[in-house]
Design a protein around this motif. Structure first.
Motif, PDB file in Angstrom:
ATOM      1  N   SER A  72      -6.786   6.368  -5.053  1.00 47.19           N
ATOM      2  CA  SER A  72      -7.662   5.755  -4.111  1.00 47.19           C
ATOM      3  C   SER A  72      -7.821   6.755  -2.807  1.00 47.19           C
ATOM      4  O   SER A  72      -7.026   7.502  -2.640  1.00 47.19           O
ATOM      5  CB  SER A  72      -6.882   4.351  -3.548  1.00 47.19           C
ATOM      6  N   HIS A  73      -8.849   6.420  -2.070  1.00 42.08           N
ATOM      7  CA  HIS A  73      -8.994   6.804  -0.719  1.00 42.08           C
ATOM      8  C   HIS A  73      -7.609   7.184   0.092  1.00 42.08           C
ATOM      9  O   HIS A  73      -7.129   8.126   0.557  1.00 42.08           O
ATOM     10  CB  HIS A  73      -9.993   6.638  -0.008  1.00 42.08           C
ATOM     11  N   GLU A 182      -0.079  -4.417   4.003  1.00 48.37           N
ATOM     12  CA  GLU A 182      -0.092  -5.656   3.465  1.00 48.37           C
ATOM     13  C   GLU A 182       0.470  -5.660   2.139  1.00 48.37           C
ATOM     14  O   GLU A 182       0.538  -6.414   1.301  1.00 48.37           O
ATOM     15  CB  GLU A 182      -1.179  -6.397   3.202  1.00 48.37           C
ATOM     16  N   ASP A 183       0.714  -4.397   1.631  1.00 46.93           N
ATOM     17  CA  ASP A 183       1.210  -4.203   0.346  1.00 46.93           C
ATOM     18  C   ASP A 183       2.694  -4.916   0.184  1.00 46.93           C
ATOM     19  O   ASP A 183       3.222  -4.882   1.201  1.00 46.93           O
ATOM     20  CB  ASP A 183       1.507  -2.590  -0.078  1.00 46.93           C
ATOM     21  N   PRO A 184       2.954  -5.211  -1.128  1.00 45.73           N
ATOM     22  CA  PRO A 184       4.093  -5.980  -1.351  1.00 45.73           C
ATOM     23  C   PRO A 184       5.509  -5.437  -0.771  1.00 45.73           C
ATOM     24  O   PRO A 184       6.400  -5.899  -0.257  1.00 45.73           O
ATOM     25  CB  PRO A 184       4.266  -6.202  -2.733  1.00 45.73           C
ATOM     26  N   MET A 185       5.764  -4.216  -0.956  1.00 44.45           N
ATOM     27  CA  MET A 185       6.671  -3.215  -0.501  1.00 44.45           C
ATOM     28  C   MET A 185       8.022  -3.780  -1.227  1.00 44.45           C
ATOM     29  O   MET A 185       9.014  -3.976  -0.911  1.00 44.45           O
ATOM     30  CB  MET A 185       6.955  -3.240   0.838  1.00 44.45           C
ATOM     31  N   SER A 428      -4.487   1.361   3.173  1.00 43.12           N
ATOM     32  CA  SER A 428      -5.824   1.124   2.412  1.00 43.12           C
ATOM     33  C   SER A 428      -6.910   1.459   3.360  1.00 43.12           C
ATOM     34  O   SER A 428      -6.936   1.210   4.585  1.00 43.12           O
ATOM     35  CB  SER A 428      -5.676  -0.301   2.170  1.00 43.12           C
ATOM     36  N   PRO A 429      -8.003   2.192   3.152  1.00 47.49           N
ATOM     37  CA  PRO A 429      -9.305   2.436   3.799  1.00 47.49           C
ATOM     38  C   PRO A 429     -10.011   1.088   4.359  1.00 47.49           C
ATOM     39  O   PRO A 429     -10.681   1.238   5.324  1.00 47.49           O
ATOM     40  CB  PRO A 429     -10.135   3.046   2.782  1.00 47.49           C
ATOM     41  N   SER A 435      -8.847   4.111   8.635  1.00 47.79           N
ATOM     42  CA  SER A 435      -8.164   5.142   7.665  1.00 47.79           C
ATOM     43  C   SER A 435      -7.186   6.103   8.510  1.00 47.79           C
ATOM     44  O   SER A 435      -6.421   6.764   8.098  1.00 47.79           O
ATOM     45  CB  SER A 435      -8.973   5.752   6.742  1.00 47.79           C
ATOM     46  N   GLU A 436      -7.580   6.103   9.928  1.00 50.12           N
ATOM     47  CA  GLU A 436      -6.824   6.836  10.675  1.00 50.12           C
ATOM     48  C   GLU A 436      -5.517   6.260  10.934  1.00 50.12           C
ATOM     49  O   GLU A 436      -5.230   5.351  11.402  1.00 50.12           O
ATOM     50  CB  GLU A 436      -7.664   7.357  11.790  1.00 50.12           C
ATOM     51  N   PRO A 437      -4.367   6.984  11.083  1.00 47.30           N
ATOM     52  CA  PRO A 437      -3.158   6.718  11.601  1.00 47.30           C
ATOM     53  C   PRO A 437      -3.436   6.142  13.071  1.00 47.30           C
ATOM     54  O   PRO A 437      -4.071   6.806  13.610  1.00 47.30           O
ATOM     55  CB  PRO A 437      -2.399   7.854  11.793  1.00 47.30           C
ATOM     56  N   PHE A 438      -2.619   5.103  13.360  1.00 43.26           N
ATOM     57  CA  PHE A 438      -2.959   4.618  14.530  1.00 43.26           C
ATOM     58  C   PHE A 438      -1.692   4.398  15.240  1.00 43.26           C
ATOM     59  O   PHE A 438      -0.519   4.168  14.445  1.00 43.26           O
ATOM     60  CB  PHE A 438      -3.734   3.199  14.581  1.00 43.26           C
TER      61      PHE A 438
END
Ligand SMILES: O=C(O)CCC(=O)C(=O)O
Length: 896
Positions: A72-73, A182-185, A428-429, A435-438
């Protein structure tokens, strides 16, 4: 052995088959570690293989596994920033947990970044970057804050048995739905704990924070602190692990001993029964608008962090104390200052808050098996330490350093010098943030329970360290000076109520609850005061005073005293040091007898409270004192008594000092100053140095001493620089020194020395020779005198504020001592002249177990208001001591 035991626990893991072999292997590594801490060869040893869950899944779930065909991107984007090891978590933990600790100790010895090559960022194709590379922590130890070592993730819960965390009642709170990733981790089961989903972790965090109250009102604690204090001074004088009057941390010898967390807290600070997270102190200023304390700039890891890391690498626990106003306490502390317990410092790292970097610490209670008194009543800990799988760890693709995940919001690099520091990488994009670090929204940060509740076993975490000190113990046989030694001036923890009590009374400790302790006093015989290297004879005693070349000394000898008379540059008035000989000290009723009598009778000596707005509860004088005769109102709340009947050290002192003052005022020096005195320097004097004996004597006779201030000093007690220039005092002040040899130091006051006050205002008094920028300041004297006569006081003051800059005056620093006098037992000091007190200040310390100073002054009764006036008659001296009555067989009276 507890050391072995605690580490062998770590072998429990999802892979029990390997536990035996690994345990043996690890055991040998532990021993290597413990006996060969600094042996570089240790690093070449095969690394242990703690049996830990392989976390490849975790990595895969976050950024896509290596064989992720979708590529993925987001994964591509993250690979640009982030290099995560292809090695298993097992290897990573092995590296971080075992070797880095050795590494730290090695780097502690070396402490030079040059010796530890910095790891370069790897390209994506590089070999795994998380390996047994000890360089990471080597230079970070000195300059780069990192998580110093990985806690042993697989440790059992401190209760001994593994407990599944309580998170069955899963409800995701909208307030915490700010989690970006939001990934399950999901993590594989660890220590018997089930897989944790992101949502489950949020739910646990909810539970952990559910009972936090930023009160008041806060719930009652389940217990009571075993040690506490009402005032900061009581605390600092009593506890060996916290002696810091101003700051939140007390360190000695490169190790932190204790922390105090009070009102000034950071919103992300955290306290539960076993874990404390706090911001490092300092670097804060009051915000003008809100009145809140805010970071004044970037905080860098400084001495405290270094000292804390020393504690980590040496397994030195630190004590944490809470103030009553600590908003993060889960229950209401019952006293102003309450000691929590010993804690292990486990992590130190850097975060961002507002626009500033801040340093933070995590602590775990040393003995987590004990209940904590501050646990809120009726609230059980929702989660035990060590219940979860380990905190998540990643290497940063930019700086190649590892950081733990502290917050559920997402992993961030915690290397303050890294370009990715404190930035969340979107997974995720399609993330709402792009998609930029924040930077995370601070208010939304939620602690990751895996980090918060990690258990860090220490080999000594079942040891009981004392929260009270038992230093003030007397030997079974009487030892003179033992009960006046330094240990006996420290405070005592009341065995009945736990209160820290400073030693206020000369006779012992008193607690408001009624408890007292009165150590018996063993008499220090006057004969023991004799100094073998300075034998005291019936001849005149040699001098041990020293002075600057600007000070003039006139020496004479009379009535068994060497008389050193000092003129200080530029002022009228003088100081005389009368050095006693053996005839004087051994007179019946003389200094020897006075010294012993003062040990036998209780003259009411107490330390007195001095108001101090900086310190809760005020401060006490660093000596014991009591006043006789006319009340001396300037030392706060000093009790005053009528003069005791004659044949008492107080009245004997007044009589002796009256004789000495009268004699000296009527006998000005008849000889020139001693040859070493610098006459040229004196010629620059700007004020009168003339002295008129008949006037001085007449004045003294009108203003005879009507007051005696008795000061008592235990070992290491002293009086710091001060003057005796209060309004209403006569111009002559006389002191007799009894007991241990003292050192009296005289120096120009800072504002006269520098030419500028603490408030930055130019000192317009005539400058004295020897002060800073003497010539430049002298050149301004006429200008200022004229200006004062012609402009308003506001304009004049403005000019005074300009001058320090114009003259490039230093605004801090102290003058060096102009005069240092060694005060022997029985010696007398006479200070005469108002200017003496206006320009100069004095201090006295001593080098023995016990010393008294009895000082006489004239206090004008009219300077006292009605309520200050004595309710008893203040009689004149009726003993009529005459020092001239004691003669040496071979005395040659007169000046030399
Ligand atoms: O000799 C001493 O201990 C100091 C006395 C003193 O400075 C004072 O009473 O002001």
């Amino acid at each position: 052995m507890s050391f072995t035991g605690s580490f062998s626990h770590r072998q429990k893991s999802s892979d029990n088959n390997d536990s035996q072999a690994s345990q043996e292997q690890n055991q040998s590594i532990v021993e290597n570690h413990s006996f060969r801490d600094h042996d570089a060869e240790t690093f070449a040893q095969p690394q242990p293989e703690p049996i830990l869950a392989d976390s490849q899944d975790l990595y895969s779930s976050q950024i896509g596994s290596d064989d992720d065909t979708t590529n993925s991107h987001a994964a591509t984007h993250l690979r640009e920033h982030l290099q995560v090891s292809g090695s298993s978590m097992r290897e990573r933990f092995s590296t971080f947990g075992w070797i880095s600790r050795q590494d730290q100790q090695r780097s502690f010895a070396a402490l030079t970044p040059e010796t530890s090559p910095r790891r370069q960022p790897h390209s994506q194709d590089d070999a795994p970057i998380v390996q047994n590379d000890t360089a990471t922590n080597n230079d970070s130890w000195q300059t780069q804050p990192t998580l110093p070592w990985c806690p042993p993730w697989n440790a059992p819960s401190p209760g001994g048995t593994q407990q599944a965390p309580i998170f069955t009642d899963v409800s995701f709170h909208a307030s915490q739905a700010t989690t970006i990733d939001e990934d399950p981790m999901d993590l594989p089961p660890c220590n018997g704990s089930p897989t944790l989903s992101q949502q489950a972790l949020h739910d646990i965090a909810d539970r952990l924070f559910a009972h936090r109250t930023f009160g008041p009102p806060k719930p009652e604690p389940v217990g009571q602190p075993s040690v506490w204090a009402d005032a900061r001074m009581d605390l600092c004088e009593t506890l060996h692990y916290f002696r810091s009057y101003q700051s939140a941390c007390h360190s000695t010898g490169g190790f932190v001993r204790g922390f105090m967390f009070d009102k000034v807290a950071h919103p992300r600070d955290y306290i539960d029964s076993n874990v404390v997270i706090a911001r490092a102190g300092g670097g804060q200023v009051k915000d003008k608008d809100s009145g809140e304390m805010k970071a004044s700039g970037d905080q860098v890891e400084g001495t405290t962090s270094q000292n804390l890391k020393n504690c980590m690498s040496h397994y030195n626990p630190v004590v944490i104390i809470t103030g009553i106003d600590n908003p993060h306490m889960p229950s209401q502390p019952p006293h102003q200052y309450c000691v929590l317990d010993y804690f292990k410092p486990t992590h130190t790292w850097v975060e961002k808050s507002g626009n500033s970097k801040i340093v933070r610490y995590r602590f775990e209670k040393l003995n987590a098996r004990k209940d904590s008194w501050w646990r809120p009543i009726d609230v059980e800990d929702p989660v035990e330490l060590g219940s979860f799988s380990p905190p998540f760890i990643k290497s940063c693709g930019t700086c190649a350093r590892e950081s733990l995940q502290i917050y559920l919001n997402g992993w961030m690099c915690l290397q303050p010098t890294c370009g990715l520091f404190w930035l969340i990488l979107p997974s995720s994009p399609d993330s709402p943030r792009g998609s930029e670090p924040f930077e995370p929204d601070e208010a939304s940060l939620v602690y990751d329970p895996r980090f918060l509740k990690v258990h860090t076993p220490w080999p000594n975490d079942d040891h009981e360290y004392p929260l009270t000190s038992n230093d003030a113990m007397l030997s079974s046989h009487a030892v003179p000076g033992e009960d006046t030694s330094e240990a006996f001036i420290r405070g005592a923890v009341c065995p009945l109520c736990g209160r820290c009590n400073s030693r206020i009374s000369w006779t012992g400790w008193e607690c408001p609850c009624g408890w007292t302790k009165t150590p018996p006093h063993t008499l220090i015989p006057a004969l023991s005061l004799r100094e073998p290297l300075w034998p005291l004879t019936h001849n005149y005693t040699p001098s041990r005073d020293t002075h600057s070349p600007l000070v003039k000394v006139f020496v004479s000898f009379a009535h068994n005293y060497r008389i050193n008379r000092y003129s200080l540059p530029g002022i009228s008035g003088f100081i005389i040091h009368m050095v006693a000989n053996r005839t004087v000290v051994s007179e019946p009723g003389g200094p020897d007898a006075m010294f012993e009598e003062l040990q036998r009778v209780d003259i009411g000596l107490r330390r007195r409270m001095i108001e101090n707005r900086q310190l809760k509860g005020g401060t006490y004088t660093r000596n014991f004192l009591v006043n006789y005769g006319m009340p001396y109102k300037f030392i706060a709340a000093t009790a005053s008594h009528s003069f005791p009947p004659s044949s008492h050290p107080i009245t004997a002192a007044r009589s002796r000092l009256s004789w000495a003052a009268r004699y000296l005022l009527s006998h000005p020096p008849s000889t020139p100053p001693s040859p070493s005195s610098d006459d040229d320097a004196m010629s620059t004097s700007t004020t009168s140095t003339s002295f008129h004996p008949s006037f001085a004597l007449r004045e003294f006779e009108e203003k005879e001493f009507n007051e005696v201030l008795a000061l008592g000093y235990f070992e290491s007690q002293r009086v710091s620089y001060h003057d005796d220039g209060e309004l209403g005092l006569g111009p002559t002040i006389a002191t007799i020194s009894l007991g241990a040899p003292g050192t009296m130091r005289i120096r120009l006051k800072a504002k006269h020395h520098l030419g500028v006050s603490k408030a930055g205002v130019y000192t317009d008094a005539v400058p004295l020779p020897g002060c800073c920028k003497f010539e430049e300041r002298m050149a301004r004297v006429d200008e200022l005198r004229d200006l004062r006569a012609t402009v308003s006081s506001g304009q004049y003051r403005n000019r005074l504020k300009q001058l320090p800059k114009e003259l490039d005056l230093k605004t801090s620093g102290n003058a060096s001592d102009a005069l240092t006098m060694k005060l022997g037992h029985g010696d007398i000091i006479i200070m005469h002249g108002v200017e003496m007190q206006k320009y100069y200040e004095h201090s006295v310390d001593h080098s023995g177990k016990l010393r008294f100073a009895l000082t006489c002054r004239y206090i004008d009764p009219d300077s006292l208001c009605e309520s200050e006036k004595p309710r008893y008659p203040v009689e004149p001296d009726n003993e009529g001591y005459d020092g001239a009555a004691w003669t040496l067989e071979d005395e040659q009276e007169g000046s030399l």
